[in-house]
Design a protein around this motif. Structure first.
Motif, PDB file in Angstrom:
ATOM      1  N   ARG A 134       0.850  -1.270   0.032  1.00  0.00           N
ATOM      2  CA  ARG A 134       0.020   0.013  -0.031  1.00  0.00           C
ATOM      3  C   ARG A 134       0.940   1.171  -0.024  1.00  0.00           C
ATOM      4  N   ALA A 135       2.001   1.302   0.729  1.00  0.00           N
ATOM      5  CA  ALA A 135       2.780   2.490   0.865  1.00  0.00           C
ATOM      6  C   ALA A 135       3.668   2.612  -0.480  1.00  0.00           C
ATOM      7  N   THR A 136       4.058   1.375  -0.984  1.00  0.00           N
ATOM      8  CA  THR A 136       4.514   1.659  -2.423  1.00  0.00           C
ATOM      9  C   THR A 136       3.811   2.114  -3.871  1.00  0.00           C
ATOM     10  N   ARG A 137       2.342   1.753  -3.453  1.00  0.00           N
ATOM     11  CA  ARG A 137       1.513   2.056  -4.502  1.00  0.00           C
ATOM     12  C   ARG A 137       1.394   3.753  -4.206  1.00  0.00           C
ATOM     13  N   THR A 138       0.985   4.187  -2.946  1.00  0.00           N
ATOM     14  CA  THR A 138       1.033   5.572  -2.709  1.00  0.00           C
ATOM     15  C   THR A 138       2.145   6.301  -3.360  1.00  0.00           C
ATOM     16  N   PHE A 139       3.408   5.896  -3.058  1.00  0.00           N
ATOM     17  CA  PHE A 139       4.608   6.342  -3.395  1.00  0.00           C
ATOM     18  C   PHE A 139       4.586   6.532  -4.819  1.00  0.00           C
ATOM     19  N   VAL A 140       4.261   5.484  -5.744  1.00  0.00           N
ATOM     20  CA  VAL A 140       4.170   5.642  -6.827  1.00  0.00           C
ATOM     21  C   VAL A 140       3.350   6.585  -7.500  1.00  0.00           C
ATOM     22  N   ALA A 141       2.127   6.651  -7.025  1.00  0.00           N
ATOM     23  CA  ALA A 141       1.117   7.320  -7.330  1.00  0.00           C
ATOM     24  C   ALA A 141       1.469   8.856  -7.121  1.00  0.00           C
ATOM     25  N   LEU A 142       2.130   9.136  -5.938  1.00  0.00           N
ATOM     26  CA  LEU A 142       2.519  10.565  -5.762  1.00  0.00           C
ATOM     27  C   LEU A 142       3.451  10.897  -6.843  1.00  0.00           C
ATOM     28  N   MET A 143       4.359  10.160  -7.124  1.00  0.00           N
ATOM     29  CA  MET A 143       5.516  10.339  -7.977  1.00  0.00           C
ATOM     30  C   MET A 143       5.063  10.754  -9.372  1.00  0.00           C
ATOM     31  N   GLY A 144       4.038   9.920  -9.737  1.00  0.00           N
ATOM     32  CA  GLY A 144       3.348  10.086 -11.301  1.00  0.00           C
ATOM     33  C   GLY A 144       2.710  11.339 -11.133  1.00  0.00           C
ATOM     34  N   LEU A 145       1.907  11.840 -10.307  1.00  0.00           N
ATOM     35  CA  LEU A 145       0.972  13.078  -9.791  1.00  0.00           C
ATOM     36  C   LEU A 145       2.292  14.200 -10.085  1.00  0.00           C
ATOM     37  N   ALA A 146       3.358  13.935  -9.347  1.00  0.00           N
ATOM     38  CA  ALA A 146       4.326  14.920  -9.208  1.00  0.00           C
ATOM     39  C   ALA A 146       5.019  15.080 -10.826  1.00  0.00           C
ATOM     40  N   VAL A 147       5.128  14.114 -11.573  1.00  0.00           N
ATOM     41  CA  VAL A 147       5.674  14.240 -13.194  1.00  0.00           C
ATOM     42  C   VAL A 147       4.668  14.928 -13.784  1.00  0.00           C
ATOM     43  N   LEU A 148       3.330  14.568 -13.731  1.00  0.00           N
ATOM     44  CA  LEU A 148       2.221  15.268 -14.457  1.00  0.00           C
ATOM     45  C   LEU A 148       2.167  16.713 -14.247  1.00  0.00           C
ATOM     46  N   VAL A 149       2.194  17.165 -13.051  1.00  0.00           N
ATOM     47  CA  VAL A 149       2.408  18.447 -12.701  1.00  0.00           C
ATOM     48  C   VAL A 149       3.373  19.230 -13.293  1.00  0.00           C
ATOM     49  N   ALA A 150       4.649  18.634 -13.168  1.00  0.00           N
ATOM     50  CA  ALA A 150       5.945  19.198 -13.635  1.00  0.00           C
ATOM     51  C   ALA A 150       5.998  19.414 -15.173  1.00  0.00           C
ATOM     52  N   CYS A 151       5.116  18.436 -15.863  1.00  0.00           N
ATOM     53  CA  CYS A 151       5.325  18.371 -17.423  1.00  0.00           C
ATOM     54  C   CYS A 151       4.003  19.365 -17.871  1.00  0.00           C
ATOM     55  N   SER A 152       3.118  19.759 -17.290  1.00  0.00           N
ATOM     56  CA  SER A 152       1.926  20.434 -17.435  1.00  0.00           C
ATOM     57  C   SER A 152       2.348  22.043 -17.784  1.00  0.00           C
ATOM     58  N   PRO A 153       1.681  22.576 -18.821  1.00  0.00           N
ATOM     59  CA  PRO A 153       1.865  23.712 -19.271  1.00  0.00           C
ATOM     60  C   PRO A 153       1.762  24.861 -18.014  1.00  0.00           C
ATOM     61  N   ALA A 154       2.201  25.930 -18.101  1.00  0.00           N
ATOM     62  CA  ALA A 154       1.973  26.782 -17.105  1.00  0.00           C
ATOM     63  C   ALA A 154       0.642  27.520 -16.786  1.00  0.00           C
ATOM     64  N   PRO A 155       0.004  27.643 -15.920  1.00  0.00           N
ATOM     65  CA  PRO A 155      -1.502  28.197 -15.889  1.00  0.00           C
ATOM     66  C   PRO A 155      -1.635  29.402 -16.884  1.00  0.00           C
ATOM     67  N   LYS A 156      -2.610  29.618 -17.409  1.00  0.00           N
ATOM     68  CA  LYS A 156      -2.732  30.840 -18.103  1.00  0.00           C
ATOM     69  C   LYS A 156      -3.004  32.055 -17.226  1.00  0.00           C
ATOM     70  N   GLN A 157      -2.199  33.097 -17.292  1.00  0.00           N
ATOM     71  CA  GLN A 157      -2.400  34.421 -16.836  1.00  0.00           C
ATOM     72  C   GLN A 157      -3.672  34.866 -16.747  1.00  0.00           C
ATOM     73  N   ASN A 158      -4.446  35.208 -15.635  1.00  0.00           N
ATOM     74  CA  ASN A 158      -5.489  35.781 -15.406  1.00  0.00           C
ATOM     75  C   ASN A 158      -5.465  37.305 -15.783  1.00  0.00           C
ATOM     76  N   LYS A 159      -6.288  37.812 -16.863  1.00  0.00           N
ATOM     77  CA  LYS A 159      -6.358  39.203 -17.127  1.00  0.00           C
ATOM     78  C   LYS A 159      -6.955  40.163 -16.331  1.00  0.00           C
ATOM     79  N   PHE A 160      -7.536  39.484 -15.364  1.00  0.00           N
ATOM     80  CA  PHE A 160      -8.240  40.674 -14.598  1.00  0.00           C
ATOM     81  C   PHE A 160      -7.532  40.852 -13.179  1.00  0.00           C
ATOM     82  N   VAL A 161      -6.930  42.105 -13.066  1.00  0.00           N
ATOM     83  CA  VAL A 161      -5.936  42.231 -11.829  1.00  0.00           C
ATOM     84  C   VAL A 161      -7.016  43.327 -11.180  1.00  0.00           C
ATOM     85  N   SER A 162      -6.535  43.565  -9.798  1.00  0.00           N
ATOM     86  CA  SER A 162      -7.001  44.593  -8.983  1.00  0.00           C
ATOM     87  C   SER A 162      -6.300  45.863  -8.789  1.00  0.00           C
ATOM     88  N   TYR A 163      -7.123  46.686  -8.189  1.00  0.00           N
ATOM     89  CA  TYR A 163      -6.434  48.007  -8.025  1.00  0.00           C
ATOM     90  C   TYR A 163      -7.051  48.433  -6.749  1.00  0.00           C
TER      91      TYR A 163
END
Length: 171
Positions: A3-32
């Motif tokens: 169970r610990a190994t599966r959790t570790f592998v799942a977390l590593m896979g998630l980390a790889v997906l996040v690292a390879c994902s494109p940067a989030p699009k910048q929100n064009k609505f800013v506050s003042y």
């Protein structure tokens, strides 16, 4: 242990997906949260726009104008940017030019002046960003009569303005 190994592998896979994902699009609505803009002054000849609170300049921007920048707008299609006193009257969050803020052109005098020569005064004058069209134009004074700034600048301007703010457009 499995169970610990599966959790570790799942977390590593998630980390790889996040690292390879494109940067989030910048929100064009800013506050003042600064002082209210009480007036906009555009000096067409200097290609500068100033946002003021009273007599204090809050921000200044380099601008592009219509493709025929000298002289006041007379009719639809003349490529000129209006001159005179107008007001901010609308906001377009879905502008083809990133964001846009409407200018109340034409006023009664503009309509009468155009009517006297049998022309349509035009309309849809905005302060807007470049968006893909302005970036593709890659030159000064490329609009059809609007006032253009960089996309990042229109985000700031959009946040700073409210309807009813006067805009004085000088030659």
């Amino acid at each position: 242990m499995i169970r610990a190994t599966r959790t570790f592998v799942a977390l590593m896979g998630l980390a790889v997906l996040v690292a390879c994902s494109p940067a989030p699009k910048q929100n064009k609505f800013v506050s003042y949260s600064g002082p209210a803009v009480t007036q906009i002054v555009v000096n067409k000849g200097a290609r500068r726009m100033h946002l003021l609170h009273g007599t204090t300049v809050l921000k200044s921007y380099d601008i592009d104008l219509g493709n025929e920048p000298v002289g006041a707008k007379r009719y639809s299609g003349d490529g000129r940017t209006p001159e005179g006193i107008y007001f901010i009257d609308r906001f377009n969050p879905r502008s083809a030019y990133h964001l846009s803020v409407g200018v109340s052109y034409p006023d009664v005098n503009d309509k009468l002046r155009a009517q006297l020569v049998g022309m349509d005064p035009g309309g849809d004058i905005f302060i807007h960003g470049k968006g893909p069209y302005g970036k593709a134009a890659n030159r000064k004074d490329w609009t059809a009569g609007c006032i253009a700034v960089e996309d990042e600048e229109i985000e700031e301007i959009y946040a700073m303005l409210t309807t009813g703010v006067p805009i004085v457009i000088n030659p």
